[in-house]
Each structure stands twice: as C-alpha cells, then as structure tokens.
Design a protein around this motif. Structure first.
Motif, PDB file in Angstrom:
ATOM      1  N   PHE A  30       0.737  -1.208  -0.062  1.00 36.10           N
ATOM      2  CA  PHE A  30       0.150  -0.038   0.078  1.00 36.10           C
ATOM      3  C   PHE A  30       0.838   1.265   0.076  1.00 36.10           C
ATOM      4  O   PHE A  30       0.363   2.107  -0.463  1.00 36.10           O
ATOM      5  N   GLY A  31       2.159   1.055   0.338  1.00 33.56           N
ATOM      6  CA  GLY A  31       3.003   2.259   0.633  1.00 33.56           C
ATOM      7  C   GLY A  31       4.207   1.948  -0.085  1.00 33.56           C
ATOM      8  O   GLY A  31       4.433   1.559  -1.196  1.00 33.56           O
ATOM      9  N   ALA A  32       5.196   2.421   0.642  1.00 37.96           N
ATOM     10  CA  ALA A  32       6.673   1.961   0.255  1.00 37.96           C
ATOM     11  C   ALA A  32       6.814   0.584  -0.012  1.00 37.96           C
ATOM     12  O   ALA A  32       6.378  -0.038   1.167  1.00 37.96           O
ATOM     13  N   SER A  33       7.904   0.298  -0.786  1.00 35.61           N
ATOM     14  CA  SER A  33       8.188  -0.858  -1.023  1.00 35.61           C
ATOM     15  C   SER A  33       9.748  -1.297  -1.254  1.00 35.61           C
ATOM     16  O   SER A  33      10.317  -0.284  -1.551  1.00 35.61           O
ATOM     17  N   VAL A  34      10.230  -2.681  -1.167  1.00 37.47           N
ATOM     18  CA  VAL A  34      11.323  -2.870  -1.417  1.00 37.47           C
ATOM     19  C   VAL A  34      11.341  -3.945  -2.383  1.00 37.47           C
ATOM     20  O   VAL A  34      10.769  -4.923  -2.237  1.00 37.47           O
ATOM     21  N   ILE A  35      12.099  -3.950  -3.370  1.00 38.54           N
ATOM     22  CA  ILE A  35      12.256  -5.278  -4.431  1.00 38.54           C
ATOM     23  C   ILE A  35      13.332  -5.914  -3.712  1.00 38.54           C
ATOM     24  O   ILE A  35      14.594  -5.838  -3.694  1.00 38.54           O
ATOM     25  N   VAL A  36      13.175  -7.473  -3.629  1.00 42.29           N
ATOM     26  CA  VAL A  36      13.982  -8.247  -3.008  1.00 42.29           C
ATOM     27  C   VAL A  36      14.044  -9.628  -3.834  1.00 42.29           C
ATOM     28  O   VAL A  36      12.826 -10.233  -3.886  1.00 42.29           O
ATOM     29  N   GLY A  37      14.869  -9.778  -4.665  1.00 41.54           N
ATOM     30  CA  GLY A  37      14.813 -10.994  -5.755  1.00 41.54           C
ATOM     31  C   GLY A  37      14.035 -10.375  -6.678  1.00 41.54           C
ATOM     32  O   GLY A  37      13.951  -9.300  -7.245  1.00 41.54           O
ATOM     33  N   ARG A  38      12.861 -11.244  -6.935  1.00 40.19           N
ATOM     34  CA  ARG A  38      11.949 -10.934  -8.161  1.00 40.19           C
ATOM     35  C   ARG A  38      10.559 -10.495  -7.485  1.00 40.19           C
ATOM     36  O   ARG A  38       9.532 -10.129  -8.215  1.00 40.19           O
ATOM     37  N   ARG A  39      10.585 -10.275  -6.195  1.00 42.59           N
ATOM     38  CA  ARG A  39       9.542 -10.217  -5.194  1.00 42.59           C
ATOM     39  C   ARG A  39       9.577  -8.512  -4.969  1.00 42.59           C
ATOM     40  O   ARG A  39      10.645  -7.984  -4.323  1.00 42.59           O
ATOM     41  N   THR A  40       8.328  -7.872  -4.684  1.00 47.31           N
ATOM     42  CA  THR A  40       8.061  -6.628  -4.024  1.00 47.31           C
ATOM     43  C   THR A  40       7.360  -6.745  -2.884  1.00 47.31           C
ATOM     44  O   THR A  40       6.318  -7.343  -2.624  1.00 47.31           O
ATOM     45  N   TYR A  41       8.117  -6.375  -1.771  1.00 47.14           N
ATOM     46  CA  TYR A  41       7.519  -6.576  -0.457  1.00 47.14           C
ATOM     47  C   TYR A  41       7.370  -5.243   0.116  1.00 47.14           C
ATOM     48  O   TYR A  41       7.930  -4.140  -0.037  1.00 47.14           O
ATOM     49  N   PRO A  42       6.269  -4.970   1.010  1.00 43.47           N
ATOM     50  CA  PRO A  42       6.202  -3.865   1.860  1.00 43.47           C
ATOM     51  C   PRO A  42       7.314  -3.642   2.806  1.00 43.47           C
ATOM     52  O   PRO A  42       7.793  -4.563   3.219  1.00 43.47           O
ATOM     53  N   VAL A  43       7.961  -2.388   2.766  1.00 42.48           N
ATOM     54  CA  VAL A  43       9.065  -2.143   3.659  1.00 42.48           C
ATOM     55  C   VAL A  43       8.865  -2.488   4.924  1.00 42.48           C
ATOM     56  O   VAL A  43       9.851  -2.958   5.590  1.00 42.48           O
ATOM     57  N   LYS A  44       7.738  -2.447   5.716  1.00 41.37           N
ATOM     58  CA  LYS A  44       7.665  -3.117   7.231  1.00 41.37           C
ATOM     59  C   LYS A  44       7.894  -4.447   7.177  1.00 41.37           C
ATOM     60  O   LYS A  44       8.188  -4.935   8.287  1.00 41.37           O
ATOM     61  N   GLN A  45       7.081  -5.152   6.110  1.00 42.72           N
ATOM     62  CA  GLN A  45       7.327  -6.566   6.219  1.00 42.72           C
ATOM     63  C   GLN A  45       8.761  -7.062   6.187  1.00 42.72           C
ATOM     64  O   GLN A  45       9.278  -7.770   6.822  1.00 42.72           O
ATOM     65  N   VAL A  46       9.448  -6.527   5.216  1.00 40.09           N
ATOM     66  CA  VAL A  46      11.272  -6.745   5.074  1.00 40.09           C
ATOM     67  C   VAL A  46      11.751  -6.264   6.634  1.00 40.09           C
ATOM     68  O   VAL A  46      12.593  -7.117   7.126  1.00 40.09           O
ATOM     69  N   GLY A  47      11.449  -5.200   7.029  1.00 40.42           N
ATOM     70  CA  GLY A  47      11.890  -4.841   8.377  1.00 40.42           C
ATOM     71  C   GLY A  47      11.612  -5.864   9.507  1.00 40.42           C
ATOM     72  O   GLY A  47      12.549  -6.157  10.331  1.00 40.42           O
ATOM     73  N   GLN A  48      10.497  -6.385   9.713  1.00 40.14           N
ATOM     74  CA  GLN A  48      10.000  -7.070  10.640  1.00 40.14           C
ATOM     75  C   GLN A  48      10.894  -8.730  10.373  1.00 40.14           C
ATOM     76  O   GLN A  48      11.527  -9.211  11.394  1.00 40.14           O
ATOM     77  N   VAL A  49      10.846  -8.852   9.119  1.00 40.88           N
ATOM     78  CA  VAL A  49      11.499 -10.324   9.026  1.00 40.88           C
ATOM     79  C   VAL A  49      13.187 -10.227   9.134  1.00 40.88           C
ATOM     80  O   VAL A  49      13.461 -11.028   9.921  1.00 40.88           O
ATOM     81  N   VAL A  50      13.580  -8.990   8.761  1.00 37.56           N
ATOM     82  CA  VAL A  50      15.102  -9.041   9.056  1.00 37.56           C
ATOM     83  C   VAL A  50      15.504  -8.807  10.341  1.00 37.56           C
ATOM     84  O   VAL A  50      16.643  -9.289  10.875  1.00 37.56           O
ATOM     85  N   THR A  51      14.727  -8.054  10.898  1.00 38.11           N
ATOM     86  CA  THR A  51      15.206  -7.542  12.496  1.00 38.11           C
ATOM     87  C   THR A  51      14.469  -8.292  13.572  1.00 38.11           C
ATOM     88  O   THR A  51      14.866  -8.538  14.647  1.00 38.11           O
ATOM     89  N   ARG A  52      13.212  -9.274  13.194  1.00 37.60           N
ATOM     90  CA  ARG A  52      12.751  -9.858  14.168  1.00 37.60           C
ATOM     91  C   ARG A  52      12.003  -8.856  15.415  1.00 37.60           C
ATOM     92  O   ARG A  52      12.105  -9.438  16.200  1.00 37.60           O
TER      93      ARG A  52
END
Length: 103
Positions: A30-52
């Motif tokens: 819905f907002g800011a996103s990060v492309i990791v590999g071939r997928r586009t993730y919400p930035v907060k989801q990436v932050g949650q997975v990476v930092t736990r």
C-alpha cells in the motif's frame, strides 16, 4: 553493513537479507516497498523479517535507508495529487452557464 533500526544496531548484508526473505510470501503493498529478488515486499514486512522486531518499533524510513544502502531497489509512497476545489451547487451551476459567480 552496520545500521541502526529502532535504536538497535544490526549487521546486514545483501545476501543475508535475500536469505531471510526466501520463502516469505509478500503482503499487499500500500505504501513504500522494497524489491528483494523478483518480489516486491512492503518495507515494514522486510523490516520485521530481517530484524525480528514488531513493526511498530521502527519506521519505514529506517528500513528504506538500510535497504537502499545495501543496494536494493526501493519505491517510496506515490505523491498525492493536489486537492481540487469542490464547488457548491450554486457555483457549479454558474460555472456551467458561463457566468462568473462571486467566490
């Protein structure tokens, strides 16, 4: 690369982020996103997975900064269009007739 997210230091690498996000299904963006590999993730989801950490503990800007420095493609929120002036029915009818009503 050492970065600080939610007042905690993290040593992140591009390969480490790719490994962490492997197998994670992207949520709807819905907002800011990060492309990791071939997928586009919400930035907060990436932050949650990476930092736990809980998503409420860090800002999207912190994660965007870190992911950009690691070389990932980040997309920010689209700029909202300028609000248009809403005319009341009298002014709208006057405009349709070509008359200039005192605004």
């Amino acid at each position: 690369m050492r970065c600080v997210i939610a007042r905690f230091p993290f040593d992140l690498t591009k390969s480490g982020v790719l490994e962490s996000m492997k197998g994670v299904k992207p949520e709807e963006v819905f907002g800011a996103s990060v492309i990791v590999g071939r997928r586009t993730y919400p930035v907060k989801q990436v932050g949650q997975v990476v930092t736990r950490q809980d998503r409420r503990d860090f800002s999207a800007a912190e994660v965007l900064r870190a992911m950009t420095q690691l070389g990932f493609t980040c997309r920010h929120l689209p700029q909202a269009a300028a609000p248009t002036r809403v005319l009341n029915p009298f002014h709208q009818a006057s405009a349709m007739l070509g008359a200039s009503a005192a605004l």
